[in-house]
Design an enzyme around this catalytic site. Structure first.
Site, short mmCIF file in Angstrom:
data_model
loop_
_atom_site.label_atom_id
_atom_site.label_comp_id
_atom_site.label_asym_id
_atom_site.label_seq_id
_atom_site.Cartn_x
_atom_site.Cartn_y
_atom_site.Cartn_z
N TYR A 180 -47.62 -11.95 -12.97
CA TYR A 180 -48.10 -11.80 -14.35
C TYR A 180 -48.98 -10.56 -14.45
O TYR A 180 -49.71 -10.21 -13.52
CB TYR A 180 -48.87 -13.07 -14.77
CG TYR A 180 -49.39 -13.00 -16.18
CD1 TYR A 180 -48.55 -12.65 -17.23
CD2 TYR A 180 -50.72 -13.28 -16.46
CE1 TYR A 180 -49.03 -12.56 -18.52
CE2 TYR A 180 -51.21 -13.20 -17.75
CZ TYR A 180 -50.36 -12.83 -18.77
OH TYR A 180 -50.83 -12.73 -20.04
N TYR A 190 -57.57 -15.56 -18.01
CA TYR A 190 -56.72 -15.83 -16.84
C TYR A 190 -57.62 -15.70 -15.61
O TYR A 190 -57.64 -14.67 -14.94
CB TYR A 190 -55.57 -14.82 -16.81
CG TYR A 190 -54.43 -15.17 -15.87
CD1 TYR A 190 -53.49 -16.13 -16.22
CD2 TYR A 190 -54.29 -14.53 -14.64
CE1 TYR A 190 -52.44 -16.44 -15.36
CE2 TYR A 190 -53.24 -14.83 -13.78
CZ TYR A 190 -52.33 -15.79 -14.15
OH TYR A 190 -51.28 -16.10 -13.31
N1 LIG Z 1 -45.90 -19.24 -18.10
C1 LIG Z 1 -46.35 -17.99 -18.11
O1 LIG Z 1 -46.88 -17.53 -19.12
C2 LIG Z 1 -46.17 -17.15 -16.88
C3 LIG Z 1 -46.20 -15.75 -17.01
C4 LIG Z 1 -46.00 -14.95 -15.88
C5 LIG Z 1 -45.79 -15.55 -14.65
N2 LIG Z 1 -45.77 -16.93 -14.55
C6 LIG Z 1 -45.53 -17.51 -13.22
O2 LIG Z 1 -44.31 -18.22 -13.23
C7 LIG Z 1 -44.34 -19.16 -12.15
C8 LIG Z 1 -43.85 -20.50 -12.66
O3 LIG Z 1 -44.78 -21.03 -13.60
P1 LIG Z 1 -44.37 -21.59 -15.03
O4 LIG Z 1 -45.31 -21.00 -16.01
O5 LIG Z 1 -42.93 -21.47 -15.24
O6 LIG Z 1 -44.82 -23.12 -14.95
P2 LIG Z 1 -44.20 -24.41 -14.29
O7 LIG Z 1 -45.16 -25.51 -14.59
O8 LIG Z 1 -42.77 -24.61 -14.69
O9 LIG Z 1 -44.16 -24.06 -12.73
C9 LIG Z 1 -45.24 -24.12 -11.86
C10 LIG Z 1 -44.85 -25.10 -10.77
O10 LIG Z 1 -45.71 -24.96 -9.65
C11 LIG Z 1 -45.81 -26.23 -9.06
N3 LIG Z 1 -46.91 -26.24 -8.12
C12 LIG Z 1 -48.24 -26.14 -8.34
N4 LIG Z 1 -48.91 -26.18 -7.16
C13 LIG Z 1 -47.98 -26.29 -6.19
C14 LIG Z 1 -48.02 -26.39 -4.77
N5 LIG Z 1 -49.19 -26.37 -4.11
N6 LIG Z 1 -46.86 -26.51 -4.08
C15 LIG Z 1 -45.68 -26.54 -4.73
N7 LIG Z 1 -45.56 -26.45 -6.06
C16 LIG Z 1 -46.70 -26.32 -6.78
C17 LIG Z 1 -45.98 -27.15 -10.26
O11 LIG Z 1 -45.72 -28.50 -9.94
C18 LIG Z 1 -44.94 -26.57 -11.21
O12 LIG Z 1 -43.69 -27.20 -11.03
C19 LIG Z 1 -45.77 -19.17 -11.63
O13 LIG Z 1 -45.86 -18.32 -10.51
C20 LIG Z 1 -46.54 -18.55 -12.78
O14 LIG Z 1 -47.76 -17.96 -12.39
C21 LIG Z 1 -45.95 -17.72 -15.64
#
Ligand SMILES: NC(=O)c1ccc[n+]([C@@H]2O[C@H](COP(=O)([O-])OP(=O)(O)OC[C@H]3O[C@@H](n4cnc5c(N)ncnc54)[C@H](O)[C@@H]3O)[C@@H](O)[C@H]2O)c1
Length: 299
Positions: A180, A190
């Site tokens: 991100y 954040y």
């Molecule tokens: N949503 C946004 O705005 C955004 C923007 C840029 C990047 N991201 C990144 O995208 C990725 C996915 O996130 P998302 O937003 O799609 O949400 P999401 O909730 O779909 O995915 C996050 C997942 O991480 C899992 N998780 C948390 N701790 C964990 C651990 N210790 N071991 C294994 N799994 C674990 C959660 O159970 C969840 O399924 C992350 O790296 C997030 O930082 C998200």
């Protein structure tokens, strides 16, 4: 026609526990391209995820272009904050959500993959997980424990996965993670060291691309995605505001869809991207390119 063809490939998407995040959208895109897809799910979210699947609550989002439903080859328990079972505190191992899942460490998952599918079980690994217990606190108020927990779960987890999964990959293997913009630009709200974790993830993407590229021939890229109101992002507390802000200020004003990240991940995981490694690829409607808010008064 130039097509993304992942038929005969096996993918592992780590970080899927519902159908609202990037991991699910990536799993679906990989399946659309012909890959068989397994997922790694965090034990505290595993029962809810299985219930959603079994009760058909995700059937609509699981529908593929062929009309069939997306099926996961395996659903593995995974806590990516732990490299080995021995590293998991006894208290955690015996807790309600963990006591029946066995070795859900990264090494444990590597072991399960080889016993389920043989010595070289993987072609594609997606790291789509993050966790920062103090994400709502500004960095200025973040504790050492909170900061290190964010780095451990959200950044070192990729290093550990490459250490343990790269040796299991067939020729042309690819890793993709999610990052991100807060790694390189200030995004107030954040917090908790999550911005630091994403900076580490991006830097590690470059170093690992070199080291694991030379050693195992794999490629390693990260997608810098725009804001999406996933379950994880809702924990930040200001995600709706972030989504709105980007749609007002980005070059492209439609809200980002998870599927747009899914197709880029599928491309990066395919042989069409055989020349791309060590990259941070922006999938954010162009927001990263802006230097001034559109709503700001002209200078
Ligand atoms: N949503 C946004 O705005 C955004 C923007 C840029 C990047 N991201 C990144 O995208 C990725 C996915 O996130 P998302 O937003 O799609 O949400 P999401 O909730 O779909 O995915 C996050 C997942 O991480 C899992 N998780 C948390 N701790 C964990 C651990 N210790 N071991 C294994 N799994 C674990 C959660 O159970 C969840 O399924 C992350 O790296 C997030 O930082 C998200």
């Amino acid at each position: 026609m130039l097509a993304i063809d992942l038929s005969g490939r096996r993918a592992l998407v780590a970080g899927v526990a519902d159908d609202g995040g990037f991991g699910f959208a990536i799993a679906k895109a990989l399946a659309e391209a012909g890959a068989s897809v397994s997922v790694g799910t965090w034990p505290p979210a595993l029962t809810i995820f299985m219930n959603l699947l079994e009760r058909g609550k995700m059937d609509e989002s699981r529908r593929l272009n062929s009309g069939k439903l997306l099926e996961f080859e395996k659903i593995y328990p995974l806590d990516a904050a732990y490299d080995t079972y021995d590293a998991m505190p006894e208290e955690l191992r015996t807790s309600k959500r963990y006591k029946d899942v066995g070795d859900c460490s990264i090494a444990g998952l590597a072991q399960r993959l080889t016993s389920d599918f043989g010595d070289k079980p993987l072609d594609v690994v997606v790291h789509s997980l993050a966790n920062g217990p103090e994400v709502k606190k500004p960095l200025l108020e973040t504790s050492r424990d909170g900061y290190l927990a964010a780095l451990s779960a959200s950044a070192f987890s990729l290093v550990s996965m490459v250490q343990r999964f790269a040796p299991l990959m067939r020729d042309g293997g690819s890793f993709v993670s999610l990052t991100y913009l807060a790694s390189e630009r200030v995004v107030p709200g954040y917090g908790g060291g999550m911005s630091s974790a994403k900076a580490a993830l991006e830097s590690d993407t470059r170093t690992l691309a070199f080291e694991a590229g030379r050693k195992y021939g794999v490629r390693i890229n990260t997608i810098s995605a725009g804001p999406l109101a996933s379950r994880a992002a809702s924990a930040i507390g200001i995600i709706e505001k972030m989504v709105e802000y980007v749609s007002v200020n980005a070059p492209l004003t439609q809200k980002l869809e998870a599927a747009e990240v899914g197709t880029v991940a599928a491309f990066l995981s395919s042989s069409l991207a055989s020349g791309i490694t060590g990259n941070t690829v922006y999938v954010d409607k162009g927001y990263h390119a802006m230097g001034m808010a559109v709503s700001a008064p002209a200078p």
